[in-house]
Design an enzyme around this catalytic site. Sequence first.
Site, PDB file in Angstrom:
ATOM      1  N   ASN A  29      53.081  22.487  55.697  1.00 21.97           N
ATOM      2  CA  ASN A  29      52.136  22.984  54.689  1.00 21.97           C
ATOM      3  C   ASN A  29      52.558  24.409  54.286  1.00 21.97           C
ATOM      4  O   ASN A  29      52.638  25.304  55.134  1.00 21.97           O
ATOM      5  CB  ASN A  29      50.730  22.972  55.304  1.00 21.97           C
ATOM      6  CG  ASN A  29      49.667  23.470  54.348  1.00 21.97           C
ATOM      7  OD1 ASN A  29      49.857  24.470  53.671  1.00 21.97           O
ATOM      8  ND2 ASN A  29      48.544  22.791  54.295  1.00 21.97           N
ATOM      9  N   HIS A  73      50.423  29.045  52.769  1.00 20.49           N
ATOM     10  CA  HIS A  73      50.306  30.473  53.067  1.00 20.49           C
ATOM     11  C   HIS A  73      51.532  31.283  52.651  1.00 20.49           C
ATOM     12  O   HIS A  73      51.486  32.513  52.681  1.00 20.49           O
ATOM     13  CB  HIS A  73      49.893  30.672  54.518  1.00 20.49           C
ATOM     14  CG  HIS A  73      48.522  30.080  54.729  1.00 20.49           C
ATOM     15  ND1 HIS A  73      47.431  30.505  54.000  1.00 20.49           N
ATOM     16  CD2 HIS A  73      48.095  29.052  55.495  1.00 20.49           C
ATOM     17  CE1 HIS A  73      46.382  29.777  54.346  1.00 20.49           C
ATOM     18  NE2 HIS A  73      46.745  28.889  55.240  1.00 20.49           N
ATOM     19  N   HIS A  95      47.833  22.438  49.373  1.00 26.95           N
ATOM     20  CA  HIS A  95      46.407  22.272  49.042  1.00 26.95           C
ATOM     21  C   HIS A  95      46.108  23.069  47.773  1.00 26.95           C
ATOM     22  O   HIS A  95      46.165  24.298  47.782  1.00 26.95           O
ATOM     23  CB  HIS A  95      45.570  22.796  50.228  1.00 26.95           C
ATOM     24  CG  HIS A  95      44.095  22.597  50.073  1.00 26.95           C
ATOM     25  ND1 HIS A  95      43.209  22.950  51.061  1.00 26.95           N
ATOM     26  CD2 HIS A  95      43.340  22.085  49.064  1.00 26.95           C
ATOM     27  CE1 HIS A  95      41.971  22.666  50.668  1.00 26.95           C
ATOM     28  NE2 HIS A  95      42.030  22.153  49.456  1.00 26.95           N
ATOM     29  N   ARG A  99      43.487  24.392  45.779  1.00 25.20           N
ATOM     30  CA  ARG A  99      42.047  24.632  45.906  1.00 25.20           C
ATOM     31  C   ARG A  99      41.416  24.900  44.556  1.00 25.20           C
ATOM     32  O   ARG A  99      42.070  25.378  43.638  1.00 25.20           O
ATOM     33  CB  ARG A  99      41.800  25.849  46.806  1.00 25.20           C
ATOM     34  CG  ARG A  99      41.925  25.551  48.274  1.00 25.20           C
ATOM     35  CD  ARG A  99      41.577  26.786  49.087  1.00 25.20           C
ATOM     36  NE  ARG A  99      41.310  26.440  50.463  1.00 25.20           N
ATOM     37  CZ  ARG A  99      40.109  26.139  50.956  1.00 25.20           C
ATOM     38  NH1 ARG A  99      39.047  26.172  50.199  1.00 25.20           N
ATOM     39  NH2 ARG A  99      39.958  25.822  52.212  1.00 25.20           N
ATOM     40  N   ARG A 105      43.301  29.952  45.404  1.00 23.12           N
ATOM     41  CA  ARG A 105      43.556  31.178  46.173  1.00 23.12           C
ATOM     42  C   ARG A 105      44.992  31.252  46.692  1.00 23.12           C
ATOM     43  O   ARG A 105      45.483  32.314  47.006  1.00 23.12           O
ATOM     44  CB  ARG A 105      42.564  31.316  47.319  1.00 23.12           C
ATOM     45  CG  ARG A 105      42.738  30.274  48.396  1.00 23.12           C
ATOM     46  CD  ARG A 105      41.820  30.524  49.565  1.00 23.12           C
ATOM     47  NE  ARG A 105      40.429  30.236  49.245  1.00 23.12           N
ATOM     48  CZ  ARG A 105      39.509  30.002  50.176  1.00 23.12           C
ATOM     49  NH1 ARG A 105      39.818  30.087  51.444  1.00 23.12           N
ATOM     50  NH2 ARG A 105      38.262  29.714  49.838  1.00 23.12           N
ATOM     51  N   GLU A 117      46.867  18.033  49.141  1.00 21.35           N
ATOM     52  CA  GLU A 117      45.508  18.102  49.690  1.00 21.35           C
ATOM     53  C   GLU A 117      44.579  18.480  48.553  1.00 21.35           C
ATOM     54  O   GLU A 117      44.856  19.422  47.795  1.00 21.35           O
ATOM     55  CB  GLU A 117      45.429  19.154  50.785  1.00 21.35           C
ATOM     56  CG  GLU A 117      46.121  18.740  52.054  1.00 21.35           C
ATOM     57  CD  GLU A 117      46.008  19.812  53.120  1.00 21.35           C
ATOM     58  OE1 GLU A 117      45.302  20.819  52.919  1.00 21.35           O
ATOM     59  OE2 GLU A 117      46.647  19.645  54.152  1.00 21.35           O
ATOM     60  N   THR A 133      39.835  25.118  55.626  1.00 19.25           N
ATOM     61  CA  THR A 133      39.069  23.868  55.722  1.00 19.25           C
ATOM     62  C   THR A 133      38.358  23.852  57.078  1.00 19.25           C
ATOM     63  O   THR A 133      38.999  23.912  58.120  1.00 19.25           O
ATOM     64  CB  THR A 133      40.029  22.663  55.594  1.00 19.25           C
ATOM     65  OG1 THR A 133      40.869  22.897  54.473  1.00 19.25           O
ATOM     66  CG2 THR A 133      39.259  21.378  55.388  1.00 19.25           C
ATOM     67  N   GLU A 173      43.703  11.430  58.408  1.00 22.26           N
ATOM     68  CA  GLU A 173      44.259  12.574  59.131  1.00 22.26           C
ATOM     69  C   GLU A 173      43.143  13.123  60.005  1.00 22.26           C
ATOM     70  O   GLU A 173      42.087  13.525  59.499  1.00 22.26           O
ATOM     71  CB  GLU A 173      44.776  13.648  58.156  1.00 22.26           C
ATOM     72  CG  GLU A 173      45.339  14.845  58.917  1.00 22.26           C
ATOM     73  CD  GLU A 173      46.117  15.820  58.052  1.00 22.26           C
ATOM     74  OE1 GLU A 173      46.793  15.370  57.096  1.00 22.26           O
ATOM     75  OE2 GLU A 173      46.042  17.027  58.332  1.00 22.26           O
ATOM     76  N   HIS A 198      45.743  20.588  61.460  1.00 24.34           N
ATOM     77  CA  HIS A 198      44.897  21.774  61.397  1.00 24.34           C
ATOM     78  C   HIS A 198      44.931  22.541  62.711  1.00 24.34           C
ATOM     79  O   HIS A 198      44.500  22.058  63.741  1.00 24.34           O
ATOM     80  CB  HIS A 198      43.442  21.472  61.023  1.00 24.34           C
ATOM     81  CG  HIS A 198      42.790  22.672  60.410  1.00 24.34           C
ATOM     82  ND1 HIS A 198      42.784  22.910  59.057  1.00 24.34           N
ATOM     83  CD2 HIS A 198      42.191  23.723  60.967  1.00 24.34           C
ATOM     84  CE1 HIS A 198      42.191  24.049  58.813  1.00 24.34           C
ATOM     85  NE2 HIS A 198      41.826  24.567  59.951  1.00 24.34           N
TER      86      HIS A 198
HETATM   87  N1  PXP Z   1      45.748  19.208  57.356  1.00 28.01           N
HETATM   88  C1  PXP Z   1      44.749  19.491  56.514  1.00 28.01           C
HETATM   89  C2  PXP Z   1      43.975  18.351  55.926  1.00 28.01           C
HETATM   90  C3  PXP Z   1      44.432  20.815  56.150  1.00 28.01           C
HETATM   91  O1  PXP Z   1      43.420  21.070  55.300  1.00 28.01           O
HETATM   92  C4  PXP Z   1      45.223  21.851  56.675  1.00 28.01           C
HETATM   93  C5  PXP Z   1      44.960  23.263  56.266  1.00 28.01           C
HETATM   94  O2  PXP Z   1      45.175  23.399  54.904  1.00 28.01           O
HETATM   95  C6  PXP Z   1      46.277  21.511  57.532  1.00 28.01           C
HETATM   96  C7  PXP Z   1      46.502  20.188  57.883  1.00 28.01           C
HETATM   97  C8  PXP Z   1      47.168  22.539  58.110  1.00 28.01           C
HETATM   98  O3  PXP Z   1      46.441  23.370  58.958  1.00 28.01           O
HETATM   99  P1  PXP Z   1      47.106  24.675  59.506  1.00 28.01           P
HETATM  100  O4  PXP Z   1      47.454  25.521  58.331  1.00 28.01           O
HETATM  101  O5  PXP Z   1      46.053  25.254  60.383  1.00 28.01           O
HETATM  102  O6  PXP Z   1      48.333  24.259  60.279  1.00 28.01           O
END
Ligand code: PXP
Length: 251
Positions: A10, A13, A46, A48, A52, A73, A104, A154, A193
């Site tokens: 992901n 960030h 994601h 949003r 952001r 996402e 989330t 998930e 997550h």
């Molecule tokens: N899976 C989902 C559905 C999420 O919403 C997120 C965070 O955007 C992640 C995985 C990844 O989480 P993390 O950034 O904490 O590794």
Amino acid sequence: MSRYLRLGVNIDHVATIRNARGGEHPDPVKAAIAAAAAGADGITAHLREDRRHISDGDISRLMAEIDLPLNLEMAATDEMLDIALRHKPHAACIVPEKREEITTEGGLDARRLLGQLAPVVGELSNAGIRVSLFIEADPAQLDAAVSLGAPVVEIHAGAYCEAAGPARASELRRIVEAAAYAEGLGLECHAGHGLGFDTVGPIAEIETIVELNIGHFLIGEAIFGGLDSTIKRMRALMDNARASAAGDRTA
Ligand code: PXP
């Protein structure tokens, strides 16, 4: 033979850091390309409602410039549905979204939202997009995923990652049981997550889980170790845990 465990990286960030100053650096698409070279099996982003981190332009570029499957996402809103149908990513993971949350905060209450989710899951599926629902490790939510016709779930790993000691062991048990229940229902099971080097092993050992989506830790840790070696180390931890689980099973 144990099932291969995919790593979805992901890149949200990277965009968070870019957006702190505006401009184009660091580029999340460049991070996605680097993640692919380091062994990622997919890219997750994601989009949003408040944009952001990931922007609409990032999604267009990810679709055009990366070879790995994109997992978008998204909240179950008309706006996001239109965007997903326009881009047709490989997969769409439906997540709950609150404007004021930092990240989330929990799984989707698919059971309560059946009526709202059904048309979204239906339209995405009809467009050939593989739909997953981000849900808690709860049999009622897994049953709801089946009712909705979503092929993938998930499981939210946040509570497991945040807990310590016996509480973490009990959160892990919930995920193990939910993954087994999902398998029985014929659902493909992913998890994500909050995962990091210290927490990924026991989740990777769950052989019915076939994909982990990991973002914040990888991007943060890349500050110290670089993205390439951070992803490679995560990949190795996942592979080692999966191999040791398979070894235990055949021993
Ligand atoms: N899976 C989902 C559905 C999420 O919403 C997120 C965070 O955007 C992640 C995985 C990844 O989480 P993390 O950034 O904490 O590794």
